[in-house]
Design a protein around this motif. Structure first.
Motif, PDB file in Angstrom:
ATOM      1  N   ASN A  84     -22.044 -67.292  -2.217  1.00 38.80           N
ATOM      2  CA  ASN A  84     -22.700 -67.605  -1.052  1.00 38.80           C
ATOM      3  C   ASN A  84     -23.920 -66.953  -1.058  1.00 38.80           C
ATOM      4  OD1 ASN A  84     -22.518 -64.951   0.497  1.00 38.80           O
ATOM      5  ND2 ASN A  84     -20.414 -65.415   0.404  1.00 38.80           N
ATOM      6  N   VAL A  85     -24.870 -67.286  -0.242  1.00 40.68           N
ATOM      7  CA  VAL A  85     -26.180 -66.874  -0.188  1.00 40.68           C
ATOM      8  C   VAL A  85     -26.434 -66.488   1.203  1.00 40.68           C
ATOM      9  CG1 VAL A  85     -28.734 -66.978  -0.284  1.00 40.68           C
ATOM     10  CG2 VAL A  85     -27.206 -67.947  -2.223  1.00 40.68           C
ATOM     11  N   LYS A  86     -27.004 -65.310   1.751  1.00 43.07           N
ATOM     12  CA  LYS A  86     -27.162 -64.884   2.903  1.00 43.07           C
ATOM     13  C   LYS A  86     -28.673 -64.532   3.257  1.00 43.07           C
ATOM     14  CE  LYS A  86     -22.284 -63.660   4.133  1.00 43.07           C
ATOM     15  NZ  LYS A  86     -21.266 -62.572   4.467  1.00 43.07           N
ATOM     16  N   LEU A  87     -29.233 -64.764   4.405  1.00 47.00           N
ATOM     17  CA  LEU A  87     -30.558 -64.228   4.703  1.00 47.00           C
ATOM     18  C   LEU A  87     -30.191 -63.018   5.743  1.00 47.00           C
ATOM     19  CD1 LEU A  87     -32.272 -67.698   5.685  1.00 47.00           C
ATOM     20  CD2 LEU A  87     -32.018 -66.772   3.450  1.00 47.00           C
ATOM     21  N   THR A  88     -30.466 -61.896   4.909  1.00 42.06           N
ATOM     22  CA  THR A  88     -30.183 -60.634   5.701  1.00 42.06           C
ATOM     23  C   THR A  88     -31.226 -59.994   6.736  1.00 42.06           C
ATOM     24  OG1 THR A  88     -30.877 -59.241   3.822  1.00 42.06           O
ATOM     25  CG2 THR A  88     -28.362 -59.876   4.036  1.00 42.06           C
ATOM     26  N   SER A  89     -32.450 -60.674   6.558  1.00 45.80           N
ATOM     27  CA  SER A  89     -33.742 -60.274   7.124  1.00 45.80           C
ATOM     28  C   SER A  89     -34.834 -61.639   6.929  1.00 45.80           C
ATOM     29  CB  SER A  89     -34.275 -59.130   6.683  1.00 45.80           C
ATOM     30  OG  SER A  89     -34.896 -59.340   5.556  1.00 45.80           O
ATOM     31  N   ALA A  90     -35.806 -61.453   7.737  1.00 44.58           N
ATOM     32  CA  ALA A  90     -36.900 -62.579   7.486  1.00 44.58           C
ATOM     33  C   ALA A  90     -37.235 -62.462   6.110  1.00 44.58           C
ATOM     34  CB  ALA A  90     -37.905 -62.202   8.227  1.00 44.58           C
ATOM     35  N   LYS A  91     -37.117 -61.550   5.284  1.00 42.56           N
ATOM     36  CA  LYS A  91     -37.314 -61.637   3.880  1.00 42.56           C
ATOM     37  C   LYS A  91     -36.428 -61.547   2.831  1.00 42.56           C
ATOM     38  CE  LYS A  91     -40.326 -58.658   0.572  1.00 42.56           C
ATOM     39  NZ  LYS A  91     -40.893 -57.402   0.684  1.00 42.56           N
ATOM     40  N   THR A  92     -35.295 -60.789   2.960  1.00 38.01           N
ATOM     41  CA  THR A  92     -34.606 -60.266   1.935  1.00 38.01           C
ATOM     42  C   THR A  92     -33.363 -61.470   2.036  1.00 38.01           C
ATOM     43  OG1 THR A  92     -35.072 -58.136   2.208  1.00 38.01           O
ATOM     44  CG2 THR A  92     -32.856 -58.871   0.987  1.00 38.01           C
ATOM     45  N   LYS A  93     -32.799 -61.758   0.940  1.00 40.84           N
ATOM     46  CA  LYS A  93     -31.552 -62.543   0.708  1.00 40.84           C
ATOM     47  C   LYS A  93     -30.767 -61.998  -0.224  1.00 40.84           C
ATOM     48  CE  LYS A  93     -35.053 -65.845   1.500  1.00 40.84           C
ATOM     49  NZ  LYS A  93     -36.603 -65.355   1.295  1.00 40.84           N
ATOM     50  N   VAL A  94     -29.272 -62.105   0.144  1.00 40.04           N
ATOM     51  CA  VAL A  94     -28.234 -61.392  -0.770  1.00 40.04           C
ATOM     52  C   VAL A  94     -27.484 -62.545  -1.349  1.00 40.04           C
ATOM     53  CG1 VAL A  94     -26.188 -60.167  -0.544  1.00 40.04           C
ATOM     54  CG2 VAL A  94     -28.091 -59.318   0.715  1.00 40.04           C
ATOM     55  N   VAL A  95     -27.415 -62.505  -2.736  1.00 42.45           N
ATOM     56  CA  VAL A  95     -26.624 -63.668  -3.512  1.00 42.45           C
ATOM     57  C   VAL A  95     -25.348 -62.766  -3.909  1.00 42.45           C
ATOM     58  CG1 VAL A  95     -26.752 -64.995  -5.634  1.00 42.45           C
ATOM     59  CG2 VAL A  95     -28.809 -64.764  -4.176  1.00 42.45           C
ATOM     60  N   LYS A  96     -24.323 -63.376  -3.515  1.00 42.26           N
ATOM     61  CA  LYS A  96     -23.099 -62.811  -3.916  1.00 42.26           C
ATOM     62  C   LYS A  96     -22.182 -63.747  -4.795  1.00 42.26           C
ATOM     63  CE  LYS A  96     -18.578 -61.336  -1.801  1.00 42.26           C
ATOM     64  NZ  LYS A  96     -17.881 -61.986  -2.788  1.00 42.26           N
ATOM     65  N   THR A  97     -22.093 -63.229  -5.948  1.00 47.21           N
ATOM     66  CA  THR A  97     -21.295 -63.930  -7.035  1.00 47.21           C
ATOM     67  C   THR A  97     -19.714 -63.422  -7.084  1.00 47.21           C
ATOM     68  OG1 THR A  97     -21.387 -62.402  -8.767  1.00 47.21           O
ATOM     69  CG2 THR A  97     -23.162 -63.820  -8.231  1.00 47.21           C
ATOM     70  N   ASP A  98     -18.782 -63.845  -7.536  1.00 46.81           N
ATOM     71  CA  ASP A  98     -17.355 -63.459  -7.794  1.00 46.81           C
ATOM     72  C   ASP A  98     -17.132 -62.109  -8.191  1.00 46.81           C
ATOM     73  OD1 ASP A  98     -18.167 -64.122 -10.242  1.00 46.81           O
ATOM     74  OD2 ASP A  98     -16.506 -65.411 -10.952  1.00 46.81           O
ATOM     75  N   SER A  99     -18.199 -61.385  -8.792  1.00 43.75           N
ATOM     76  CA  SER A  99     -18.172 -60.059  -9.261  1.00 43.75           C
ATOM     77  C   SER A  99     -19.111 -59.008  -8.679  1.00 43.75           C
ATOM     78  CB  SER A  99     -18.212 -59.941 -10.924  1.00 43.75           C
ATOM     79  OG  SER A  99     -19.487 -60.422 -11.268  1.00 43.75           O
ATOM     80  N   GLU A 100     -20.202 -59.429  -8.176  1.00 44.71           N
ATOM     81  CA  GLU A 100     -21.345 -58.552  -7.835  1.00 44.71           C
ATOM     82  C   GLU A 100     -22.231 -59.371  -6.663  1.00 44.71           C
ATOM     83  OE1 GLU A 100     -23.709 -57.091 -11.008  1.00 44.71           O
ATOM     84  OE2 GLU A 100     -23.217 -58.836 -12.202  1.00 44.71           O
ATOM     85  N   GLU A 101     -23.141 -58.362  -6.306  1.00 44.81           N
ATOM     86  CA  GLU A 101     -24.242 -58.849  -5.322  1.00 44.81           C
ATOM     87  C   GLU A 101     -25.436 -58.502  -5.856  1.00 44.81           C
ATOM     88  OE1 GLU A 101     -23.545 -57.476  -1.459  1.00 44.81           O
ATOM     89  OE2 GLU A 101     -21.916 -58.639  -0.969  1.00 44.81           O
ATOM     90  N   PHE A 102     -26.519 -59.391  -5.474  1.00 41.10           N
ATOM     91  CA  PHE A 102     -28.103 -59.076  -5.987  1.00 41.10           C
ATOM     92  C   PHE A 102     -28.977 -59.332  -4.610  1.00 41.10           C
ATOM     93  CE2 PHE A 102     -25.797 -60.783  -9.391  1.00 41.10           C
ATOM     94  CZ  PHE A 102     -26.105 -60.018 -10.568  1.00 41.10           C
ATOM     95  N   GLU A 103     -29.879 -58.675  -4.715  1.00 44.00           N
ATOM     96  CA  GLU A 103     -31.022 -58.918  -3.194  1.00 44.00           C
ATOM     97  C   GLU A 103     -32.100 -59.361  -4.236  1.00 44.00           C
ATOM     98  OE1 GLU A 103     -32.151 -55.571  -1.331  1.00 44.00           O
ATOM     99  OE2 GLU A 103     -30.090 -55.150  -0.186  1.00 44.00           O
ATOM    100  N   THR A 104     -32.833 -60.490  -3.332  1.00 40.96           N
ATOM    101  CA  THR A 104     -34.107 -61.108  -3.796  1.00 40.96           C
ATOM    102  C   THR A 104     -34.870 -61.612  -2.492  1.00 40.96           C
ATOM    103  OG1 THR A 104     -34.773 -62.946  -5.138  1.00 40.96           O
ATOM    104  CG2 THR A 104     -32.812 -63.442  -3.851  1.00 40.96           C
ATOM    105  N   ASP A 105     -35.954 -61.661  -2.739  1.00 37.46           N
ATOM    106  CA  ASP A 105     -37.008 -62.144  -1.756  1.00 37.46           C
ATOM    107  C   ASP A 105     -37.060 -63.795  -1.789  1.00 37.46           C
ATOM    108  OD1 ASP A 105     -37.859 -59.626  -1.134  1.00 37.46           O
ATOM    109  OD2 ASP A 105     -39.331 -59.450  -2.489  1.00 37.46           O
ATOM    110  N   VAL A 106     -36.704 -64.458  -3.008  1.00 37.31           N
ATOM    111  CA  VAL A 106     -36.627 -65.967  -3.182  1.00 37.31           C
ATOM    112  C   VAL A 106     -35.504 -66.201  -4.035  1.00 37.31           C
ATOM    113  CG1 VAL A 106     -38.074 -67.785  -4.349  1.00 37.31           C
ATOM    114  CG2 VAL A 106     -39.239 -65.964  -3.250  1.00 37.31           C
ATOM    115  N   VAL A 107     -35.046 -67.249  -3.468  1.00 37.19           N
ATOM    116  CA  VAL A 107     -33.893 -67.990  -4.143  1.00 37.19           C
ATOM    117  C   VAL A 107     -34.366 -69.265  -4.581  1.00 37.19           C
ATOM    118  CG1 VAL A 107     -31.356 -69.136  -3.826  1.00 37.19           C
ATOM    119  CG2 VAL A 107     -32.068 -66.823  -2.979  1.00 37.19           C
ATOM    120  N   ILE A 108     -34.080 -69.805  -5.841  1.00 33.72           N
ATOM    121  CA  ILE A 108     -34.260 -71.320  -6.274  1.00 33.72           C
ATOM    122  C   ILE A 108     -32.909 -71.699  -6.493  1.00 33.72           C
ATOM    123  CG2 ILE A 108     -35.283 -72.638  -7.901  1.00 33.72           C
ATOM    124  CD1 ILE A 108     -37.667 -70.708  -8.046  1.00 33.72           C
ATOM    125  N   ILE A 109     -32.641 -72.856  -5.846  1.00 34.16           N
ATOM    126  CA  ILE A 109     -31.356 -73.368  -6.148  1.00 34.16           C
ATOM    127  C   ILE A 109     -31.474 -74.362  -7.068  1.00 34.16           C
ATOM    128  CG2 ILE A 109     -29.360 -74.622  -5.106  1.00 34.16           C
ATOM    129  CD1 ILE A 109     -30.195 -73.166  -2.278  1.00 34.16           C
TER     130      ILE A 109
END
Length: 309
Positions: A84-109
């Motif tokens: 899943n991908v969550k918008l945790t703030s107006a700027k930050t996104k959290v990308v969750k995989t089956d093993s870890e999490e990453f933070e990013t400002d931009v997600v390209i699907i």
């Protein structure tokens, strides 16, 4: 500690790799995530004839060249099944995989699409035991045997033509009385002595002996007749579905799961872009995915610049 990136590209097909190339060339910190081997569906394509610069090139070879290009400016690549991908703030996104999490400002699907299944009895039971969705992957198992191809679009006819190099006979079964494939592809198929066509027919069941496929039951839409067709292998090409389940909470898909974007590849979610086969669009080709990817990669840079204001 959660790793932070400027841009995370989800999917390493031709569009995703192009987006990573453009974003990293703009000096952004880029991560490409994919649950499989880079290249996407190119790895399942024996020969590509319509990519500029090559009269003909093997799909896996083009995938390798694109991968080398995508990483040349510092983009990173990692295996990861995105949940899943969550918008945790107006700027930050959290990308969750089956093993870890990453933070990013931009997600390209760029997750693309997958083959639609027939949904008939026997399909799941005999998957991998005569039922296939990839002629390049499994065609060699059916050398000098009888195979059936279900569908009438470009993929069905191209892969059916490929199978004639291996199988004794290829029977194309289509629910309509004419093909949807491009005319040049149809012309080659009709001229191929090892291909024959069963029109106005749908598959109702895939049969087997408990170990492997032996044939299929079919129904003629015009005559109402039910019959059996013997086959050692069945290759299914009846359409595609978007791979967008991890992004449902973002509310960026239409009722069929396709992601809607504008001409800049922007979705309704700020800082979230989408490209290629996962988009709601008419033409899904390597060239169109690459075009989308270049736009998305550049727009990622433009979006990040607005955050500095």
């Amino acid at each position: 500690m959660v790793k932070k990136y400027d841009v995370i590209v989800i999917g390493a097909g031709p569009g995703g790799m192009t987006a990573a190339l453009y974003a990293s060339r703009a000096n952004l910190h880029v991560l490409i995530l994919d649950r499989g081997v880079y290249g996407g569906q190119m790895n399942n394509t024996a020969e590509i004839e319509n990519y500029p610069g090559y009269k003909s090139i093997l799909g896996p070879d083009l995938a390798e060249k694109m991968y080398e290009s995508a990483l040349q400016f510092g983009a990173e690549y990692a295996y990861g099944n995105v949940e899943n991908v969550k918008l945790t703030s107006a700027k930050t996104k959290v990308v969750k995989t089956d093993s870890e999490e990453f933070e990013t400002d931009v997600v390209i699907i760029a997750t693309g699409s997958q083959h639609r299944k027939l949904g008939v009895p026997g399909e799941e039971e005999y998957s991998g035991r005569g039922v296939s969705y990839c002629a390049v992957c499994d065609g060699a198992f059916f050398k000098n045997k009888q195979v059936a191809v279900i569908g009438g679009g470009d993929s069905a006819i191209e892969e059916g033509s490929y199978l004639t190099q291996l199988a004794a006979n290829v029977n194309v079964i289509h629910r309509r009385n004419e093909l949807r494939a491009q005319k040049i592809i149809q012309k080659r198929a009709f001229a191929n002595a090892k291909m024959n066509f069963t029109w106005d027919t749908v598959v109702t069941e895939i049969s087997g002996d408990g170990q492997k496929v032996t044939g299929l039951n079919v129904h003629n839409n015009k005559t109402g007749e039910d019959s059996k067709i013997a086959a050692d292998g069945i290759f299914i090409y009846v359409g595609i579905e978007p791979m967008t389940t991890p992004f449902e909470s973002l509310n960026i898909t239409d009722e069929n799961g396709w992601i809607e974007t504008d001409e800049k590849m922007s979705t309704k979610a700020p800082g979230v872009f989408a490209l290629g086969d996962v988009r709601k669009k008419d033409l899904r080709q390597i060239t169109t995915a690459v075009g989308d990817g270049s736009i998305a990669g550049q727009q990622a840079f433009n979006y990040l610049e607005t955050l500095k204001d």
